[in-house]
Structure formats: C-alpha cells, structure tokens
Design an enzyme around this catalytic site. Structure first.
Site, PDB file in Angstrom:
ATOM      1  N   ASN A 163       0.875  -1.182   0.000  1.00  0.00           N
ATOM      2  CA  ASN A 163       0.000   0.000   0.000  1.00  0.00           C
ATOM      3  C   ASN A 163       0.905   1.223   0.000  1.00  0.00           C
ATOM      4  OD1 ASN A 163      -1.436   2.317   1.233  1.00  0.00           O
ATOM      5  ND2 ASN A 163      -3.135   0.881   1.395  1.00  0.00           N
ATOM      6  N   THR A 202      -5.270  -0.412  -2.278  1.00  0.00           N
ATOM      7  CA  THR A 202      -5.716   0.904  -1.836  1.00  0.00           C
ATOM      8  C   THR A 202      -6.883   0.673  -0.889  1.00  0.00           C
ATOM      9  OG1 THR A 202      -6.449   3.121  -2.473  1.00  0.00           O
ATOM     10  CG2 THR A 202      -7.146   1.321  -3.910  1.00  0.00           C
ATOM     11  N   GLU A 203      -6.849   1.343   0.271  1.00  0.00           N
ATOM     12  CA  GLU A 203      -7.733   0.945   1.366  1.00  0.00           C
ATOM     13  C   GLU A 203      -9.209   1.204   1.097  1.00  0.00           C
ATOM     14  OE1 GLU A 203      -5.145   3.036   1.631  1.00  0.00           O
ATOM     15  OE2 GLU A 203      -5.559   4.712   2.997  1.00  0.00           O
ATOM     16  N   ASN A 204      -9.500   1.976   0.052  1.00  0.00           N
ATOM     17  CA  ASN A 204     -10.908   2.169  -0.266  1.00  0.00           C
ATOM     18  C   ASN A 204     -11.481   1.020  -1.100  1.00  0.00           C
ATOM     19  OD1 ASN A 204      -9.064   3.394  -2.140  1.00  0.00           O
ATOM     20  ND2 ASN A 204     -10.810   4.196  -3.250  1.00  0.00           N
ATOM     21  N   SER A 208     -11.063  -4.653   3.620  1.00  0.00           N
ATOM     22  CA  SER A 208      -9.861  -3.936   3.220  1.00  0.00           C
ATOM     23  C   SER A 208      -8.931  -3.706   4.406  1.00  0.00           C
ATOM     24  CB  SER A 208     -10.252  -2.596   2.598  1.00  0.00           C
ATOM     25  OG  SER A 208      -9.102  -1.934   2.137  1.00  0.00           O
TER      26      SER A 208
END
Lengths: 217, 229
Positions: free
Chosen positions: A28, A51-53, A93
C-alpha cells in the site's frame, strides 16, 4: 554552513523504496509523495498494490476521458484496475492490513522517532482540523512500514527525532526511513544510517540530526 | 415481498429529528447524493451522521452541515480541500466531531451488524485517539477496546438491486456500503438500476436482501460511471 553534497530528489528516493519491495509483494503506497513509488517499480516484477478504499491490483491513472468516478484511490485520484484486480468493502480492506496480510506500506511523516514511533496525522496545532483517515490502521497493519520523507523541515529542523513532539500515529511501527539525505533503519541497537547522499559524511549527518547514528556493518 | 420504494422522498419520509444515519461513500464514490438531497428537503435535524468524510463544497453531507441539520459527526477524515461547511461549524463549536481511524470505523460498524459486543484492536494504541480507552496486552501485543457503532438508518448507494433487497456494487463505490447495510435498523439503498428478482447471480450478490429495507432506483445521475467534465 555550506553543504557539499547532493540531496536526493523525490524521484530518486522513490526509486530506492521501489527497489526494496520484493517481487510478489502486496503493498500500500499511502497518499501523496509515496504514491510515486508505483511509477518506479522495476520492470518484470509483480507487486500488487492495495488501496484501502477497496481495491487490490490498482493500476496507473487512466488516459484523459476515461476517468471513472467509481474507481479511485485513497487520495481520491482516478486510477485503473489491472487484470486480476478485486474489489472489496472497507472492513475486508482493513482486515488485509490489521490481519497481517499486507507486506509493505509506505507513508509520509511529520516525525519519526529513533524507536520507530510515527507521527503523521496531526501537527498538534490547536486550531487544526483533525483528520486521521487510514493512517493509524496502516501504521500498525503492514508487516513492514516504510516512511518516505525529507529529512529536514522547510525551517531546517530534523524530522528524525529522539522522541516525537507531534501526536503519534503509531508506536514503534516504522522499520525504515527513506530521506533525501540517507536511508535509516530502525533497529533494536539503534538507528543505522546508510546510502548517504553523495558527498555527505556520516559525521555531518549526525550533526544535522543531532543524533548518534550507527554505520551499516 | 417488495422493498422497492417509488421515490426517494417516500424512502426518507419517516426519518425523525435526532436520528443517527450512516452514509456510505469514500470521497464522491458511493455517496448517495440524491438521497441526501431528499433528506435535506425532508427537513430532519439534530442528526448524528456516521460517514468516512464530512462532504465537500456544498454537496452531500456538507449541505446538511451547512444548513445546520447535523449535531454530531462520526468520521475518519473530515478535512478536505474544500470542506468549508464542516470547518466553520466545527471551529464555532456547533458541531461535535468523533474522530475514528478508518479501519476502526469500518470494524466498529461491522461489529454492530454482526452482534459483537466489543473487540480489541491494535489500531491507535498509544495515540490521542485511544486516550481513556481500556487496553490489554494479548500475546505480547497492545490492543485498545472498541465498541460497535450502530445507527437508526443507513443510506447507501449500490449499482443494482432487486425487490428482495439484494445488492451489487460498482468498483470502489462499494466501500462502506456492505458493512453499513448490516448495522442500521433501516437500510435504504439507492441503486442505479432495479433488476428483476432472479436476475442477480446468487454467487455474486454482495449484500443479501435481509440487510436492506428499502430500494429506490435513482438512475445513473450525479456521481456514477464515467466522470462528468
């Protein structure tokens, strides 16, 4: 104090970071400057970007005219999804981070302490609007946390410190700090400085930092 | 069973003053803008909003805040390039902020939906956001006790839905939708397209209909599909 050394550019720092992320890793790249690491990954390696979304297998930004509002990164920039990508919800996530599945993350920082404490979410200013996002989750989530930052503030104050004065994001979580002056490994024995900028001596770096630094054995 | 609601106006008509509402979305992706507009028109106030962001400019949650309808916001990242509505009300003290790290926000919502009483998480240990919270060392690692977050309503946006409330999402617009759907007494989904029962492949349904009370077709409007330039 004249400085007879050449600081690394942001691109050169990004290249160093990218070279240390092994083939086959899940990584990330945070938001802001660290995202440049994606452009510097060596040819022929497969590094899957998270990507954390809610996307694994993030690709580069789309060509003009092909932006999709439903496809962005954590910095809210348009991105693409590579073949083999997957989408997932926020709890999954963050389970990828917290659960120890993510190999690397690269973050920016206001300060990093010699113990690896990270401060990167709040300057500590009283009238600042606080915002934390995923920083605290990332800081403790990836197996290896790398920081990418300029060593000094615009005013010349060293951001690698004995003890953080800005509010902490995570405790003893940073493994390595890549800067425009050198790379620093946070180890139980102390901070090891290596890959100094061309022309910079170990002693001059210690003076700049105001810290005792170890040499790489 | 038919959960299809003919209009957004009707879907949000029973939201009372003082309600807590989860609102999906990350940035603009997955934000049910049209449903928020319907709530603005409906007039409910003294609201508690649970969402990742606090809106930008004059749209979405920012519109509710600007109009003084929001008493408290629970979110991870209120500050944006253009979060004027939030900044003003927050700095003047009219709006209470409960700042929650993003992963804790998602997991606390998930916990509420899954009937978990509380959980220990390593996130935020040793930071300002864990001050006053119970901690515990488990197998040599430090954790903070966090409680679930539930709400009266969840406003979420999905791509397709059917009359039984089954939902699929589109790309990163999925974000908080599936967890929020589980954690509210009344989950309302605005969808781009309502499809016939049976048209969604059961293998690919992301939110099973049991979590959804109302489905409203909004069509590909505000923030959906290709970017509007």
């Amino acid at each position: 104090m004249s400085q007879d050394f050449q600081r690394l550019s942001r691109r050169e720092i990004a290249i160093r970071v990218a070279a240390d992320i092994p083939d086959g890793s899940y990584a990330n790249l945070g938001i802001g400057a660290p995202t440049e690491v994606a452009d510097c990954l060596p040819e022929g390696v497969t590094i899957i970007l998270h990507t954390e979304n809610g996307l694994l297998g993030m690709g580069p930004k789309p060509p003009p005219g092909e932006e999709d509002v439903d496809l962005m990164n954590a910095g809210k920039q348009y991105v693409t999804a590579l073949p083999g990508a997957s989408y997932f919800h926020h709890a999954d996530s963050f389970a990828m981070m917290r659960g120890g599945h993510l190999d690397y993350c690269v973050l920016g920082a206001y300060q990093v302490s010699v113990k690896g404490d990270l401060a990167n979410w709040h300057t500590g200013a009283k009238d600042a609007i606080p915002a934390v996002g995923g920083a605290m989750d990332l800081a403790i989530g990836a197996k290896s946390v790398f920081v990418m930052m300029d060593l000094l503030t615009k005013k010349g104050v060293c951001k690698l410190v004995e003890r953080c004065t800005s509010p902490l994001t995570g405790v003893a979580c940073v493994r390595r700090v890549y800067t425009d002056h050198a790379t620093f490994d946070i180890t139980p024995a102390g901070v090891v400085a290596h890959d100094l900028a061309p022309g910079l001596t170990h002693e001059a770096l210690e003076t700049l930092c105001g810290l005792k630094l170890l040499r790489k054995s | 069973m038919n959960k299809i609601c003919p209009s957004l106006e009707e879907a949000v008509s029973d939201v009372p003053d003082g309600a807590s509402i989860m609102i999906g979305g990350f940035g603009d992706a997955g934000v049910p803008f049209e449903m928020i507009d319907a709530l603005v028109a409906q007039g409910a106030k003294e609201l508690t909003i649970i969402s990742n962001n606090a809106g930008t400019a004059q749209e979405g949650i920012a519109k509710l805040i600007h109009l003084g309808r929001v008493r408290k916001i629970v979110c991870s990242f209120p500050r944006q390039a253009d979060s004027k509505a939030f900044d003003e009300r927050y700095l003047s003290g009219e709006l209470t902020l409960d700042l929650v790290p993003q992963g804790n926000l998602a997991e606390r919502i998930r916990a509420a939906g899954a009937g978990i009483g509380a959980f220990f998480t390593p996130t935020a240990y040793g930071t300002l956001l864990a001050e006053g919270k119970e901690t515990r060392e488990i197998n040599g690692r430090h954790y903070v006790l966090e409680y679930p977050i539930s709400a009266d309503y969840a406003f979420i946006k999905a791509f397709k839905g059917d009359a039984l409330g089954n939902l699929v999402y589109r790309k990163t617009a999925r974000n908080f939708g599936p967890v929020m759907a589980t954690a509210a007494k009344c989950t309302i989904a605005q969808v781009t397209e309502v499809v016939e029962v049976g048209a969604l492949d059961p293998e690919t349904v992301v939110t099973p209909g049991i979590f959804v009370k109302r489905v409203v077709q909004v069509g590909p409007a505000h923030a959906d599909g290709p970017a509007q330039h």
